[in-house]
Design a protein around this motif. Structure first.
Motif, short mmCIF file in Angstrom:
data_model
loop_
_atom_site.label_atom_id
_atom_site.label_comp_id
_atom_site.label_asym_id
_atom_site.label_seq_id
_atom_site.Cartn_x
_atom_site.Cartn_y
_atom_site.Cartn_z
N MET A 134 0.84 -1.18 0.00
CA MET A 134 0.00 0.00 0.00
C MET A 134 0.89 1.24 0.00
SD MET A 134 -2.92 1.27 2.67
CE MET A 134 -1.82 1.31 4.04
N ILE A 135 0.48 2.22 -0.76
CA ILE A 135 1.18 3.49 -0.84
C ILE A 135 0.27 4.58 -0.31
CG2 ILE A 135 2.13 5.22 -2.42
CD1 ILE A 135 2.78 2.89 -4.32
N LEU A 136 0.80 5.43 0.57
CA LEU A 136 0.09 6.62 1.03
C LEU A 136 0.74 7.83 0.39
CD1 LEU A 136 -0.39 6.01 4.85
CD2 LEU A 136 -2.06 5.75 3.04
N ARG A 137 -0.08 8.74 -0.13
CA ARG A 137 0.43 9.96 -0.75
C ARG A 137 -0.59 11.08 -0.55
NH1 ARG A 137 -2.61 10.91 -5.09
NH2 ARG A 137 -3.44 9.18 -6.31
N HIS A 138 -0.16 12.30 -0.82
CA HIS A 138 -1.08 13.43 -0.76
C HIS A 138 -2.10 13.33 -1.90
CE1 HIS A 138 0.80 15.82 2.37
NE2 HIS A 138 1.96 15.41 1.89
N VAL A 139 -3.29 13.79 -1.63
CA VAL A 139 -4.33 13.81 -2.64
C VAL A 139 -3.95 14.81 -3.74
CG1 VAL A 139 -5.82 15.62 -1.65
CG2 VAL A 139 -6.84 13.73 -2.84
N ARG A 140 -4.39 14.54 -4.95
CA ARG A 140 -4.18 15.44 -6.09
C ARG A 140 -5.54 15.73 -6.71
NH1 ARG A 140 -0.05 11.27 -8.03
NH2 ARG A 140 1.61 11.56 -6.53
N GLU A 141 -5.60 16.82 -7.44
CA GLU A 141 -6.88 17.22 -8.04
C GLU A 141 -7.47 16.12 -8.91
OE1 GLU A 141 -8.89 20.83 -10.63
OE2 GLU A 141 -6.86 21.08 -9.83
N PHE A 142 -6.63 15.41 -9.66
CA PHE A 142 -7.15 14.37 -10.56
C PHE A 142 -7.69 13.16 -9.81
CE2 PHE A 142 -2.52 13.49 -10.57
CZ PHE A 142 -2.52 12.17 -10.14
N ASP A 143 -7.50 13.07 -8.49
CA ASP A 143 -8.08 11.99 -7.70
C ASP A 143 -9.59 12.17 -7.50
OD1 ASP A 143 -5.65 10.60 -7.22
OD2 ASP A 143 -5.16 12.03 -5.62
N TYR A 144 -10.08 13.37 -7.74
CA TYR A 144 -11.49 13.66 -7.46
C TYR A 144 -12.43 12.71 -8.21
CZ TYR A 144 -15.98 15.98 -7.27
OH TYR A 144 -17.31 16.24 -7.10
N VAL A 145 -12.25 12.57 -9.51
CA VAL A 145 -13.18 11.76 -10.31
C VAL A 145 -13.20 10.30 -9.85
CG1 VAL A 145 -13.71 10.89 -12.62
CG2 VAL A 145 -13.19 13.31 -12.29
N PRO A 146 -12.05 9.65 -9.68
CA PRO A 146 -12.12 8.26 -9.19
C PRO A 146 -12.77 8.14 -7.81
CG PRO A 146 -9.88 8.77 -9.91
CD PRO A 146 -10.68 10.03 -10.00
N VAL A 147 -12.46 9.05 -6.90
CA VAL A 147 -13.03 8.97 -5.55
C VAL A 147 -14.53 9.21 -5.59
CG1 VAL A 147 -13.11 10.11 -3.29
CG2 VAL A 147 -10.91 9.49 -4.30
N ILE A 148 -14.95 10.25 -6.27
CA ILE A 148 -16.38 10.60 -6.28
C ILE A 148 -17.21 9.52 -6.98
CG2 ILE A 148 -16.68 11.97 -8.39
CD1 ILE A 148 -17.68 13.07 -4.88
N SER A 149 -16.60 8.81 -7.91
CA SER A 149 -17.34 7.76 -8.61
C SER A 149 -17.49 6.50 -7.76
CB SER A 149 -16.67 7.43 -9.94
OG SER A 149 -15.41 6.83 -9.73
N MET A 150 -16.69 6.35 -6.70
CA MET A 150 -16.73 5.15 -5.86
C MET A 150 -17.36 5.37 -4.50
SD MET A 150 -12.92 3.59 -6.55
CE MET A 150 -12.05 5.10 -6.13
N ILE A 151 -17.40 6.60 -4.03
CA ILE A 151 -17.74 6.85 -2.63
C ILE A 151 -19.12 6.34 -2.23
CG2 ILE A 151 -18.55 9.23 -2.98
CD1 ILE A 151 -16.60 7.80 0.03
N ASP A 152 -20.11 6.47 -3.09
CA ASP A 152 -21.45 5.98 -2.74
C ASP A 152 -21.46 4.45 -2.58
OD1 ASP A 152 -22.32 8.60 -2.77
OD2 ASP A 152 -23.35 8.44 -4.70
N ASP A 153 -20.76 3.76 -3.46
CA ASP A 153 -20.67 2.30 -3.35
C ASP A 153 -19.94 1.90 -2.07
OD1 ASP A 153 -22.03 1.84 -5.72
OD2 ASP A 153 -20.19 1.71 -6.90
N TRP A 154 -18.87 2.63 -1.73
CA TRP A 154 -18.12 2.31 -0.52
C TRP A 154 -18.99 2.50 0.72
CZ3 TRP A 154 -12.64 4.92 -0.96
CH2 TRP A 154 -11.93 4.32 -2.00
N ARG A 155 -19.98 3.37 0.62
CA ARG A 155 -20.87 3.64 1.77
C ARG A 155 -22.19 2.88 1.65
NH1 ARG A 155 -18.97 6.67 6.14
NH2 ARG A 155 -17.09 7.73 5.43
N GLY A 156 -22.17 1.76 0.97
CA GLY A 156 -23.35 0.90 0.88
C GLY A 156 -24.49 1.49 0.10
N GLY A 157 -24.20 2.33 -0.89
CA GLY A 157 -25.22 2.94 -1.71
C GLY A 157 -25.77 4.24 -1.15
N ARG A 158 -25.35 4.58 0.04
CA ARG A 158 -25.78 5.84 0.65
C ARG A 158 -25.19 7.01 -0.13
NH1 ARG A 158 -23.96 7.15 6.53
NH2 ARG A 158 -24.63 9.30 6.57
N HIS A 159 -26.00 7.99 -0.48
CA HIS A 159 -25.54 9.11 -1.31
C HIS A 159 -24.67 10.05 -0.48
CE1 HIS A 159 -25.52 11.67 -4.77
NE2 HIS A 159 -25.83 12.70 -4.01
#
Length: 90
Positions: A1-26
């Motif tokens: 596992m690698i830990l790094r600072h967030v970058r602007e281009f991380d927004y799209v991958p994170v936002i596209s997964m976050i609802d699924d990671w939270r069990g479908g909760r918006h």
């Protein structure tokens, strides 16, 4: 596992997964892109095999510079309870 600072281009991958990671909760509305633009030094991403498996969005208080605020933390459901949250907080 690698830990790094967030970058602007991380927004799209994170936002596209976050609802699924939270069990479908918006949750996507709670995480505007500005956090990925303006709080990069105090926000982090955990990656494994070039895939984001967790993130923490936080910032230092302007009023109390010895205090920080964690706005959001998310970890892929398959990687919970293996210590990623703790490493992101540290």
């Amino acid at each position: 596992m690698i830990l790094r600072h967030v970058r602007e281009f991380d927004y799209v991958p994170v936002i596209s997964m976050i609802d699924d990671w939270r069990g479908g909760r918006h949750m996507a509305d709670m995480l505007p892109k500005l956090f990925f633009q303006h709080f990069q030094d105090t926000s982090f991403v955990a990656e494994r095999d070039d895939q984001i498996i967790g993130f923490l969005i936080g910032f230092v208080s302007q009023t109390y510079p010895n205090q920080a605020y964690i706005h959001f933390i998310g970890v892929h459901s398959e990687y919970r309870k293996v210590g990623i949250e703790k490493r992101l907080y540290e």
